[in-house]
Scaffold this active site. Sequence first.
Site, PDB file in Angstrom:
ATOM      1  N   ALA A 115       6.938   1.189   2.531  1.00 44.35           N
ATOM      2  CA  ALA A 115       7.428   1.153   3.916  1.00 44.35           C
ATOM      3  C   ALA A 115       8.563   0.132   4.038  1.00 44.35           C
ATOM      4  CB  ALA A 115       6.288   0.769   4.839  1.00 44.35           C
TER       5      ALA A 115
ATOM      6  N   GLU B  93       2.898   6.729  -3.093  1.00 49.29           N
ATOM      7  CA  GLU B  93       2.317   7.896  -2.412  1.00 49.29           C
ATOM      8  C   GLU B  93       3.311   9.062  -2.409  1.00 49.29           C
ATOM      9  OE1 GLU B  93       1.199   5.515   1.091  1.00 49.29           O
ATOM     10  OE2 GLU B  93      -0.842   6.244   0.768  1.00 49.29           O
TER      11      GLU B  93
END
Length: 712
Positions: free
Chosen positions: A61, A105
């Site tokens: 992120a 991910e």
Amino acid sequence: MGAKYETRGKVAVITLDNPPVNGLGFETRTGIAAGIERALADAAVVAIVLTGGGRAFSGGADIKEFGSSKAIAEPNLLSLIRLLEDAPKPVVAAINGVVMGGGLELALGCHYRLAVAGVDVALPEVKIGLIPGAGGTQRLPRVLGVETALNMIVSGEPVKSELLASLPGQKLFEPLVAGDLMTAACSFAETKAAEHAGSGAPLPRVRDLKARHDNADAYFGFARNMVKGMAKHFPAPAKCVDAVQASVGNSFDDGMALERDIFIALMMTPESKALRHAFIGERAAAKIADVPQDTPLRAIKKVAVIGAGTMGGGISMNFLNAGIPVTMLETKQDALDRGVATIRKNYESQLKKGKLKADKLDQRMGLLSTTLNYADIADADLVIEAVFEEMGVKEQVFKQLDAVMKPGAILASNTSTLDVNRIASFTQRPQDVVGMHFFSPANVMKLLEVVRGAATAKDVLATVMRTAKTIRKTAVVSGVCDGFIGNRMIEQYSRQAGFLLEEGCTPAQVDKAVEKFGFAMGPFRMGDLAGNDIGWAIRKRRYQDKPGMRYSKTADLLCEMGRYGQKTGAGWYDYVPDKRDAIPSALVVQMIEDHRKTLATAARAGGEPVLAQRKISDDEIVHRLVYALVNEGAKILEEGIAGKASDIDMVYLTGYGFPLHRGGPMCYADSQGLFNVVQTMKKFAANPHDDASFWQPAPLLARLAAEGKSFT
Ligand code: NAD
């Protein structure tokens, strides 16, 4: 700042382009999605390679978006992964460097993963009080096995790609690439496209694999117990176990739904908020509003330290550890010898504990030299003064430094209480003078307060902040004032601790309450460790400078008994030789009781109300102490001594043992609501035995509370 698109033969290459670590911010996500769509629409493209520009694939992120609506704007990470996974053309992740959090991910959403050796692989979300939220807890166990995946998710620590690639049966990576990654990835992608077109078989998706464990119930039961013991104040680690357990024996989608629920619930916990605040606060502390990020730095290749005592030795070790040569200067040879011996002893004890190798010890000691002569340090780039805390001695030292140091050398003082502007005025180059306030033991404590004098040059500040990073300190800038940020606040905290004794508490009761709240140490144990004589010296000064300021006399009486703390074998507590256990002292409790009687007698004589002893709750103890910090913190913020509230929190988290899960005093006050903080302070002010003026809310606190705002 997004993602670049190009074609190499029949392969589309999408390169994440968001330096420094290709954080998956909104523009990057949009860029990747656009690239995928373009590649799928182009009939000449048979496969897609996704890679990272620079040294990272992706660090996850984008912290710049933390907490903003951009962080979850579509395409969010889950949608993006879905897009990759469902692509009818093979998508290959070419992992060139760091692959962490959302980055991992994302890679797990690709059909294939090609990596080189030396890549750091991690799901570090637990470190900010979360679990991976885009399928990490469901996909990693499917490719690495449940136990390896859970270890990685609970610890958050990076593991090298070569180690993971060597695990039997792992499906995270194709065999590691030894040559040029992009050449290998494009050729691999083309081959897979041809195979896929030939066989018509579906493309491999991690979600279609099974996560298994032969003895799942027993294993997860065991894991849960282990984690509970390790993570006392934090809920996330146990939730990692729950989420990974859901990857076994459930459908992928059910596991994903649980992961989502847990992630969202954790996001709202005060513990995660505190950890995110500290994570961002640490990075924010390095930025100074009026000092541009690209300020040219001065080179720091040689350091000199004046004074080889407690602090001088510890400060020197920081630089030796970082491979920077240090020369220590003293007035007498025996002081130098003692200083060097202490440093060697410290390293030898690390050697004994297996924390340092013998060759490193020699290497570090080899970087250390000593002198009695200022001429020998004239060419140092940075000199840090750590002599006695007396203005006269500082004056003598800085005048000599001014006379000998090369132009452009940074002249720093480790003073804890003296005026850095005055110290700067002893030189003809106040722009080069700065405070570097280390905490004891200086080779261990993370915190460094960088004291900005009125004349300190911006490049000096920028250089010192950068140097702090090199020696692995958390540096926070403080303006010049008595005690700077940390000690100025702790004085108010200590005053309250003293009042609590007068009103009926024992030192052990106060310490216990504060430690239960999560502090590493209560105020009285801390006093015994640091030396009660330090506070005594400060109070003596205050009795002269601010005669109106109220203090409890108990701490003075303690010092008059010679009980300075651990160093004299007795303080607020008793100590057994060579042990650090604090044993409640009957003598001290008696002294406090006698003092209360004296106060009562004086009150009666003066016709004032006599202090009624009462049982004080842990809650009152904690809030009187913590809100004392908060109120002074608000003043410090308003005066511009601290640039931002998170700086104050970083000082307390890294230098004063404030509980990390509460995020620092200002973050804690915000979590309670500033309105409630002010109300509680009003209640304290109404206590006839407290100091009403003490509890007058700082103007900034009062204003923020009235406007429904917060500090952070
Ligand atoms: P210390 O007494 O252990 O060491 C001071 C050293 O300075 C002694 O070895 C002394 O010989 C030497 N010295 C004195 N005058 C000198 C001179 N003119 N030239 C060269 N050397 C001289 O003291 P310390 O605890 O290391 O403190 C040093 C400084 O660090 C003080 O300013 C203190 O306020 C500050 N400080 C101390 C602590 C702490 O916890 N001890 C924490 C932060 C800052």
